[in-house]
Design a protein around this motif. Structure first.
Motif, PDB file in Angstrom:
ATOM      1  N   PHE A 121     -11.454   8.851   6.502  1.00  0.00           N
ATOM      2  CA  PHE A 121     -11.219   9.578   5.253  1.00  0.00           C
ATOM      3  C   PHE A 121     -11.988   9.019   4.068  1.00  0.00           C
ATOM      4  O   PHE A 121     -12.327   9.752   3.149  1.00  0.00           O
ATOM      5  CB  PHE A 121      -9.713   9.559   4.912  1.00  0.00           C
ATOM      6  CG  PHE A 121      -8.833  10.073   6.009  1.00  0.00           C
ATOM      7  CD1 PHE A 121      -8.839  11.416   6.368  1.00  0.00           C
ATOM      8  CD2 PHE A 121      -7.999   9.204   6.701  1.00  0.00           C
ATOM      9  CE1 PHE A 121      -8.025  11.882   7.383  1.00  0.00           C
ATOM     10  CE2 PHE A 121      -7.174   9.668   7.718  1.00  0.00           C
ATOM     11  CZ  PHE A 121      -7.197  11.009   8.054  1.00  0.00           C
ATOM     12  N   CYS A 122     -12.247   7.736   4.054  1.00  0.00           N
ATOM     13  CA  CYS A 122     -12.869   7.086   2.901  1.00  0.00           C
ATOM     14  C   CYS A 122     -14.360   6.804   3.089  1.00  0.00           C
ATOM     15  O   CYS A 122     -14.973   6.112   2.268  1.00  0.00           O
ATOM     16  CB  CYS A 122     -12.145   5.775   2.599  1.00  0.00           C
ATOM     17  SG  CYS A 122     -10.383   5.983   2.301  1.00  0.00           S
ATOM     18  N   PRO A 179      -0.665  -1.796  17.311  1.00  0.00           N
ATOM     19  CA  PRO A 179      -1.600  -2.584  16.497  1.00  0.00           C
ATOM     20  C   PRO A 179      -3.051  -2.432  16.968  1.00  0.00           C
ATOM     21  O   PRO A 179      -3.331  -2.508  18.162  1.00  0.00           O
ATOM     22  CB  PRO A 179      -1.127  -4.027  16.698  1.00  0.00           C
ATOM     23  CG  PRO A 179       0.253  -3.934  17.248  1.00  0.00           C
ATOM     24  CD  PRO A 179       0.314  -2.644  17.993  1.00  0.00           C
ATOM     25  N   ARG A 180      -3.931  -2.215  16.026  1.00  0.00           N
ATOM     26  CA  ARG A 180      -5.367  -2.121  16.288  1.00  0.00           C
ATOM     27  C   ARG A 180      -6.102  -2.706  15.084  1.00  0.00           C
ATOM     28  O   ARG A 180      -5.571  -2.743  13.982  1.00  0.00           O
ATOM     29  CB  ARG A 180      -5.798  -0.675  16.466  1.00  0.00           C
ATOM     30  CG  ARG A 180      -4.977   0.074  17.504  1.00  0.00           C
ATOM     31  CD  ARG A 180      -5.848   1.024  18.282  1.00  0.00           C
ATOM     32  NE  ARG A 180      -5.075   1.906  19.129  1.00  0.00           N
ATOM     33  CZ  ARG A 180      -4.577   1.597  20.318  1.00  0.00           C
ATOM     34  NH1 ARG A 180      -4.750   0.399  20.801  1.00  0.00           N
ATOM     35  NH2 ARG A 180      -3.910   2.470  21.023  1.00  0.00           N
ATOM     36  N   ASP A 234       0.210   5.751  16.800  1.00  0.00           N
ATOM     37  CA  ASP A 234      -0.120   5.389  18.184  1.00  0.00           C
ATOM     38  C   ASP A 234      -1.388   6.071  18.693  1.00  0.00           C
ATOM     39  O   ASP A 234      -1.439   6.575  19.816  1.00  0.00           O
ATOM     40  CB  ASP A 234       1.061   5.691  19.122  1.00  0.00           C
ATOM     41  CG  ASP A 234       2.286   4.864  18.794  1.00  0.00           C
ATOM     42  OD1 ASP A 234       2.125   3.668  18.523  1.00  0.00           O
ATOM     43  OD2 ASP A 234       3.399   5.416  18.797  1.00  0.00           O
ATOM     44  N   LEU A 235      -2.425   6.063  17.864  1.00  0.00           N
ATOM     45  CA  LEU A 235      -3.720   6.645  18.213  1.00  0.00           C
ATOM     46  C   LEU A 235      -4.794   5.565  18.159  1.00  0.00           C
ATOM     47  O   LEU A 235      -4.597   4.503  17.579  1.00  0.00           O
ATOM     48  CB  LEU A 235      -4.084   7.759  17.224  1.00  0.00           C
ATOM     49  CG  LEU A 235      -3.143   8.954  17.142  1.00  0.00           C
ATOM     50  CD1 LEU A 235      -3.508   9.833  15.953  1.00  0.00           C
ATOM     51  CD2 LEU A 235      -3.171   9.742  18.440  1.00  0.00           C
ATOM     52  N   GLU A 236      -5.933   5.868  18.738  1.00  0.00           N
ATOM     53  CA  GLU A 236      -7.106   5.017  18.587  1.00  0.00           C
ATOM     54  C   GLU A 236      -7.748   5.344  17.235  1.00  0.00           C
ATOM     55  O   GLU A 236      -7.747   6.510  16.826  1.00  0.00           O
ATOM     56  CB  GLU A 236      -8.131   5.298  19.700  1.00  0.00           C
ATOM     57  CG  GLU A 236      -7.670   4.882  21.080  1.00  0.00           C
ATOM     58  CD  GLU A 236      -7.640   3.373  21.255  1.00  0.00           C
ATOM     59  OE1 GLU A 236      -8.337   2.665  20.514  1.00  0.00           O
ATOM     60  OE2 GLU A 236      -6.904   2.917  22.152  1.00  0.00           O
ATOM     61  N   PRO A 237      -8.305   4.366  16.540  1.00  0.00           N
ATOM     62  CA  PRO A 237      -8.938   4.660  15.252  1.00  0.00           C
ATOM     63  C   PRO A 237      -9.985   5.775  15.312  1.00  0.00           C
ATOM     64  O   PRO A 237     -10.067   6.584  14.382  1.00  0.00           O
ATOM     65  CB  PRO A 237      -9.571   3.319  14.855  1.00  0.00           C
ATOM     66  CG  PRO A 237      -8.687   2.308  15.500  1.00  0.00           C
ATOM     67  CD  PRO A 237      -8.285   2.929  16.819  1.00  0.00           C
ATOM     68  N   LYS A 238     -10.743   5.848  16.394  1.00  0.00           N
ATOM     69  CA  LYS A 238     -11.770   6.890  16.490  1.00  0.00           C
ATOM     70  C   LYS A 238     -11.182   8.299  16.609  1.00  0.00           C
ATOM     71  O   LYS A 238     -11.887   9.275  16.430  1.00  0.00           O
ATOM     72  CB  LYS A 238     -12.699   6.617  17.668  1.00  0.00           C
ATOM     73  CG  LYS A 238     -13.608   5.434  17.407  1.00  0.00           C
ATOM     74  CD  LYS A 238     -14.596   5.222  18.519  1.00  0.00           C
ATOM     75  CE  LYS A 238     -15.506   4.060  18.153  1.00  0.00           C
ATOM     76  NZ  LYS A 238     -16.573   3.855  19.101  1.00  0.00           N
ATOM     77  N   ARG A 269      -7.936   4.635   7.849  1.00  0.00           N
ATOM     78  CA  ARG A 269      -7.754   5.444   9.050  1.00  0.00           C
ATOM     79  C   ARG A 269      -7.148   4.622  10.189  1.00  0.00           C
ATOM     80  O   ARG A 269      -6.366   5.125  10.980  1.00  0.00           O
ATOM     81  CB  ARG A 269      -9.059   6.091   9.500  1.00  0.00           C
ATOM     82  CG  ARG A 269      -9.983   5.176  10.273  1.00  0.00           C
ATOM     83  CD  ARG A 269     -10.979   5.976  11.042  1.00  0.00           C
ATOM     84  NE  ARG A 269     -11.995   5.144  11.653  1.00  0.00           N
ATOM     85  CZ  ARG A 269     -13.031   5.638  12.254  1.00  0.00           C
ATOM     86  NH1 ARG A 269     -13.224   6.938  12.328  1.00  0.00           N
ATOM     87  NH2 ARG A 269     -13.915   4.847  12.798  1.00  0.00           N
ATOM     88  N   THR A 270      -7.512   3.332  10.251  1.00  0.00           N
ATOM     89  CA  THR A 270      -6.974   2.482  11.305  1.00  0.00           C
ATOM     90  C   THR A 270      -5.470   2.297  11.133  1.00  0.00           C
ATOM     91  O   THR A 270      -4.721   2.337  12.116  1.00  0.00           O
ATOM     92  CB  THR A 270      -7.702   1.133  11.333  1.00  0.00           C
ATOM     93  OG1 THR A 270      -9.112   1.361  11.515  1.00  0.00           O
ATOM     94  CG2 THR A 270      -7.187   0.248  12.454  1.00  0.00           C
ATOM     95  N   ALA A 271      -5.007   2.108   9.911  1.00  0.00           N
ATOM     96  CA  ALA A 271      -3.574   1.961   9.669  1.00  0.00           C
ATOM     97  C   ALA A 271      -2.823   3.229  10.082  1.00  0.00           C
ATOM     98  O   ALA A 271      -1.771   3.157  10.731  1.00  0.00           O
ATOM     99  CB  ALA A 271      -3.310   1.631   8.204  1.00  0.00           C
TER     100      ALA A 271
END
Length: 155
Positions: free
Chosen positions: A39-40, A3-4, A30-34, A22-24
């Protein structure tokens, strides 16, 4: 799934496009959003955002399976249907949030298990195209490399 919360809240009047999408995907993988492209950003249309997502996923050996549900359904009916067909599977659900904008959340076993929005705005109705959208990442090797879209009957 990690979760982030999104980095940018949607505020197009001030030139800021929310990055829940991108956050979802980052949470699901299991990545950081950055680590995931926005994409949007800058109001890219659905086709351009979709193309960028497909390219990014393909570089990681992934694509996605997408199902559209008619907008006359209740959110819980969609959650229950996905659970019945795919118990234990994480998926992404897109629809309109309480803030009145398209949004995406992570679902599993009949519930929203994570909302990347800073205010947990959830999903209250269909996207602005009239459909709810469910996406599940799949290995690229089992597809032709193109995302598949199927329209549900909504009944």
């Amino acid at each position: 799934m990690t979760p982030r919360k999104q980095i940018f809240r949607h505020d197009p009047d001030n030139g800021v496009w929310g990055d829940c999408y991108r956050t979802a995907w980052a949470c699901l993988l299991d990545l950081e959003p950055k680590e995931v492209p926005h994409f949007c950003d800058q109001g890219r249309g659905d086709k351009e955002s979709d193309r960028l997502l497909k390219e990014w996923l393909a570089a990681r050996g992934l694509t996605y399976f997408r199902v559209l549900f008619g907008g006359d359904l209740e959110v819980q009916k969609i959650l229950d249907t996905v659970m019945l067909c795919n118990p234990g599977t994480f998926a992404l659900l897109s629809g309109e949030s309480r803030n009145g904008t398209n949004h995406i959340v992570i679902i599993r076993d009949g519930e929203i298990v994570h909302d990347p929005a800073r205010d947990d705005s959830g999903i209250t109705g269909p996207c602005d195209n009239g459909y709810f959208e469910v996406m599940v990442p799949v290995p690229l090797a089992i597809s032709s490399g193109a995302a598949t879209s199927v329209q549900g009957s909504g009944s």
